[in-house]
Design a protein around this motif. Structure first.
Motif, PDB file in Angstrom:
ATOM      1  N   ALA A  60      22.139 -27.031 -24.094  1.00  0.00           N
ATOM      2  CA  ALA A  60      23.085 -26.023 -24.587  1.00  0.00           C
ATOM      3  C   ALA A  60      22.996 -24.711 -23.814  1.00  0.00           C
ATOM      4  CB  ALA A  60      22.834 -25.773 -26.073  1.00  0.00           C
ATOM      5  N   GLU A  61      21.812 -24.394 -23.303  1.00  0.00           N
ATOM      6  CA  GLU A  61      21.615 -23.122 -22.604  1.00  0.00           C
ATOM      7  C   GLU A  61      20.910 -23.362 -21.282  1.00  0.00           C
ATOM      8  OE1 GLU A  61      19.096 -21.438 -25.678  1.00  0.00           O
ATOM      9  OE2 GLU A  61      20.707 -20.036 -26.177  1.00  0.00           O
ATOM     10  N   GLU A  62      21.079 -22.400 -20.367  1.00  0.00           N
ATOM     11  CA  GLU A  62      20.284 -22.439 -19.148  1.00  0.00           C
ATOM     12  C   GLU A  62      18.830 -22.165 -19.512  1.00  0.00           C
ATOM     13  OE1 GLU A  62      22.918 -21.150 -15.354  1.00  0.00           O
ATOM     14  OE2 GLU A  62      22.232 -19.500 -16.612  1.00  0.00           O
ATOM     15  N   LEU A  63      17.924 -22.817 -18.791  1.00  0.00           N
ATOM     16  CA  LEU A  63      16.497 -22.621 -18.997  1.00  0.00           C
ATOM     17  C   LEU A  63      15.926 -21.955 -17.743  1.00  0.00           C
ATOM     18  CD1 LEU A  63      15.696 -26.095 -20.593  1.00  0.00           C
ATOM     19  CD2 LEU A  63      16.188 -23.938 -21.755  1.00  0.00           C
ATOM     20  N   TYR A  64      14.932 -21.113 -17.936  1.00  0.00           N
ATOM     21  CA  TYR A  64      14.394 -20.301 -16.844  1.00  0.00           C
ATOM     22  C   TYR A  64      12.910 -20.556 -16.637  1.00  0.00           C
ATOM     23  CZ  TYR A  64      18.586 -17.372 -17.291  1.00  0.00           C
ATOM     24  OH  TYR A  64      19.878 -16.916 -17.325  1.00  0.00           O
ATOM     25  N   TYR A  65      12.470 -20.368 -15.390  1.00  0.00           N
ATOM     26  CA  TYR A  65      11.036 -20.227 -15.144  1.00  0.00           C
ATOM     27  C   TYR A  65      10.831 -19.233 -14.014  1.00  0.00           C
ATOM     28  CZ  TYR A  65      10.989 -23.161 -10.901  1.00  0.00           C
ATOM     29  OH  TYR A  65      11.206 -23.666  -9.643  1.00  0.00           O
ATOM     30  N   ASP A  66       9.687 -18.554 -14.071  1.00  0.00           N
ATOM     31  CA  ASP A  66       9.295 -17.600 -13.040  1.00  0.00           C
ATOM     32  C   ASP A  66       8.240 -18.236 -12.146  1.00  0.00           C
ATOM     33  OD1 ASP A  66      10.705 -15.076 -13.667  1.00  0.00           O
ATOM     34  OD2 ASP A  66       9.638 -15.244 -15.569  1.00  0.00           O
ATOM     35  N   LEU A  67       8.336 -17.957 -10.861  1.00  0.00           N
ATOM     36  CA  LEU A  67       7.291 -18.373  -9.938  1.00  0.00           C
ATOM     37  C   LEU A  67       6.031 -17.566 -10.199  1.00  0.00           C
ATOM     38  CD1 LEU A  67       9.262 -18.452  -6.559  1.00  0.00           C
ATOM     39  CD2 LEU A  67       8.294 -20.423  -7.738  1.00  0.00           C
ATOM     40  N   PRO A  68       4.863 -18.140  -9.946  1.00  0.00           N
ATOM     41  CA  PRO A  68       3.641 -17.325  -9.976  1.00  0.00           C
ATOM     42  C   PRO A  68       3.743 -16.237  -8.902  1.00  0.00           C
ATOM     43  CG  PRO A  68       3.114 -19.665  -9.812  1.00  0.00           C
ATOM     44  CD  PRO A  68       4.590 -19.532  -9.627  1.00  0.00           C
ATOM     45  N   GLU A  69       3.116 -15.097  -9.150  1.00  0.00           N
ATOM     46  CA  GLU A  69       3.230 -13.961  -8.225  1.00  0.00           C
ATOM     47  C   GLU A  69       2.865 -14.328  -6.792  1.00  0.00           C
ATOM     48  OE1 GLU A  69       1.643 -10.141  -9.314  1.00  0.00           O
ATOM     49  OE2 GLU A  69       2.237 -10.431 -11.406  1.00  0.00           O
ATOM     50  N   ASP A  70       1.874 -15.216  -6.617  1.00  0.00           N
ATOM     51  CA  ASP A  70       1.449 -15.561  -5.252  1.00  0.00           C
ATOM     52  C   ASP A  70       2.482 -16.405  -4.506  1.00  0.00           C
ATOM     53  OD1 ASP A  70       0.711 -17.645  -7.083  1.00  0.00           O
ATOM     54  OD2 ASP A  70      -0.572 -18.514  -5.535  1.00  0.00           O
ATOM     55  N   LEU A  71       3.471 -16.947  -5.205  1.00  0.00           N
ATOM     56  CA  LEU A  71       4.516 -17.737  -4.543  1.00  0.00           C
ATOM     57  C   LEU A  71       5.803 -16.960  -4.318  1.00  0.00           C
ATOM     58  CD1 LEU A  71       4.172 -21.270  -6.206  1.00  0.00           C
ATOM     59  CD2 LEU A  71       3.314 -20.497  -3.991  1.00  0.00           C
ATOM     60  N   VAL A  72       6.013 -15.887  -5.103  1.00  0.00           N
ATOM     61  CA  VAL A  72       7.207 -15.065  -4.905  1.00  0.00           C
ATOM     62  C   VAL A  72       7.120 -14.473  -3.497  1.00  0.00           C
ATOM     63  CG1 VAL A  72       8.495 -13.025  -5.657  1.00  0.00           C
ATOM     64  CG2 VAL A  72       7.415 -14.508  -7.360  1.00  0.00           C
ATOM     65  N   GLY A  73       8.190 -14.599  -2.746  1.00  0.00           N
ATOM     66  CA  GLY A  73       8.174 -14.096  -1.383  1.00  0.00           C
ATOM     67  C   GLY A  73       7.787 -15.148  -0.357  1.00  0.00           C
ATOM     68  N   LYS A  74       7.222 -16.278  -0.844  1.00  0.00           N
ATOM     69  CA  LYS A  74       6.821 -17.350   0.074  1.00  0.00           C
ATOM     70  C   LYS A  74       7.814 -18.511   0.054  1.00  0.00           C
ATOM     71  CE  LYS A  74       1.896 -16.449   0.166  1.00  0.00           C
ATOM     72  NZ  LYS A  74       0.862 -16.355  -0.825  1.00  0.00           N
ATOM     73  N   VAL A  75       8.343 -18.817  -1.122  1.00  0.00           N
ATOM     74  CA  VAL A  75       9.296 -19.933  -1.208  1.00  0.00           C
ATOM     75  C   VAL A  75      10.717 -19.385  -1.267  1.00  0.00           C
ATOM     76  CG1 VAL A  75       7.648 -21.509  -2.284  1.00  0.00           C
ATOM     77  CG2 VAL A  75       9.074 -20.081  -3.724  1.00  0.00           C
ATOM     78  N   TRP A  76      11.662 -20.198  -0.891  1.00  0.00           N
ATOM     79  CA  TRP A  76      13.094 -19.827  -0.868  1.00  0.00           C
ATOM     80  C   TRP A  76      13.337 -18.543  -0.088  1.00  0.00           C
ATOM     81  CZ3 TRP A  76      12.109 -20.251  -6.606  1.00  0.00           C
ATOM     82  CH2 TRP A  76      12.090 -21.579  -7.021  1.00  0.00           C
ATOM     83  N   LYS A  77      12.553 -18.356   0.988  1.00  0.00           N
ATOM     84  CA  LYS A  77      12.706 -17.181   1.865  1.00  0.00           C
ATOM     85  C   LYS A  77      12.583 -15.857   1.103  1.00  0.00           C
ATOM     86  CE  LYS A  77      15.562 -19.665   5.172  1.00  0.00           C
ATOM     87  NZ  LYS A  77      16.316 -20.770   4.651  1.00  0.00           N
ATOM     88  N   GLY A  78      11.912 -15.880  -0.038  1.00  0.00           N
ATOM     89  CA  GLY A  78      11.673 -14.652  -0.788  1.00  0.00           C
ATOM     90  C   GLY A  78      12.885 -14.087  -1.515  1.00  0.00           C
ATOM     91  N   LYS A  79      13.933 -14.906  -1.653  1.00  0.00           N
ATOM     92  CA  LYS A  79      15.177 -14.401  -2.259  1.00  0.00           C
ATOM     93  C   LYS A  79      15.206 -14.487  -3.786  1.00  0.00           C
ATOM     94  CE  LYS A  79      18.527 -16.695  -0.413  1.00  0.00           C
ATOM     95  NZ  LYS A  79      19.600 -17.353   0.332  1.00  0.00           N
ATOM     96  N   TRP A  80      14.322 -15.294  -4.388  1.00  0.00           N
ATOM     97  CA  TRP A  80      14.409 -15.564  -5.823  1.00  0.00           C
ATOM     98  C   TRP A  80      13.064 -15.344  -6.504  1.00  0.00           C
ATOM     99  CZ3 TRP A  80      19.473 -16.295  -6.082  1.00  0.00           C
ATOM    100  CH2 TRP A  80      20.133 -16.968  -5.063  1.00  0.00           C
ATOM    101  N   ARG A  81      13.102 -14.987  -7.781  1.00  0.00           N
ATOM    102  CA  ARG A  81      11.872 -14.818  -8.568  1.00  0.00           C
ATOM    103  C   ARG A  81      11.499 -16.078  -9.341  1.00  0.00           C
ATOM    104  NH1 ARG A  81      13.913 -10.880 -13.448  1.00  0.00           N
ATOM    105  NH2 ARG A  81      12.015 -11.450 -14.528  1.00  0.00           N
ATOM    106  N   GLY A  82      12.442 -17.004  -9.409  1.00  0.00           N
ATOM    107  CA  GLY A  82      12.265 -18.248 -10.149  1.00  0.00           C
ATOM    108  C   GLY A  82      13.605 -18.953 -10.196  1.00  0.00           C
ATOM    109  N   GLN A  83      13.779 -19.813 -11.175  1.00  0.00           N
ATOM    110  CA  GLN A  83      15.037 -20.544 -11.278  1.00  0.00           C
ATOM    111  C   GLN A  83      15.637 -20.422 -12.669  1.00  0.00           C
ATOM    112  OE1 GLN A  83      14.566 -24.635 -10.008  1.00  0.00           O
ATOM    113  NE2 GLN A  83      14.421 -24.036  -7.870  1.00  0.00           N
TER     114      GLN A  83
END
Length: 160
Positions: A76-99
């Motif tokens: 029914a709703e979008e679900l979210y997760y945040d990357l751990p701080e050590d991965l933010v900036g490393k995955v997805w070219k640093g463009k996203w904080r999670g999904q």
């Protein structure tokens, strides 16, 4: 790295795929340093319908054709997760904080022979069918809550 909370969430589609026995498809990530299993999921392209993206990702990751699945439910709703701080900036070219993910529950109508993880750009090195309730136990820790939310969203369809 600047404040990760200032980054947007990556739009994504997730697929819970149930077989005839009520078990869920999981793949073991090819790029993981730990034994990390997950359900198929991936980005939604600009202007792409979320269900179309889900079917595309399913094919890209598992080789399963749309003809081998039928839609049971959509969360029914979008679900979210945040990357751990050590991965933010490393995955997805640093463009996203999670999904932010739109989840789809599909029934698998094919046979195991219809699964082929040796795709053009493989994401999984192994795959299996597991009991839905064990999903949070096999996923990386930062996605455990997300998987609990996916299970809750589809609970009415998972009862035996």
């Amino acid at each position: 790295m600047s404040d990760p909370t200032s980054l947007p969430y990556r739009p994504c589609a997730g697929i819970m795929l149930l077989n005839r026995d009520g078990k869920v498809f999981v793949g073991q990530r090819i790029d993981a340093m730990v034994e990390a299993w997950q359900m198929p999921q991936g980005g939604i392209d600009d202007g792409e319908d979320a269900e179309i993206a889900a079917l595309r990702e399913l094919g890209e990751e598992t080789g399963i054709a749309p003809a081998h699945v039928e839609l049971i439910a959509v969360a029914a709703e979008e679900l979210y997760y945040d990357l751990p701080e050590d991965l933010v900036g490393k995955v997805w070219k640093g463009k996203w904080r999670g999904q932010r993910q739109r989840w789809f529950l599909f029934r698998f109508l094919g046979d195991d022979a219809d699964v082929n993880i040796a795709t053009a750009h493989p994401e999984f090195k192994a795959w299996d069918w597991i009991a839905p309730e064990t999903l949070p136990d096999v996923i990386v820790p930062f996605k455990q809550q997300l998987y609990r939310e996916v299970l809750a969203a589809f609970a009415p369809h998972l009862a035996r």
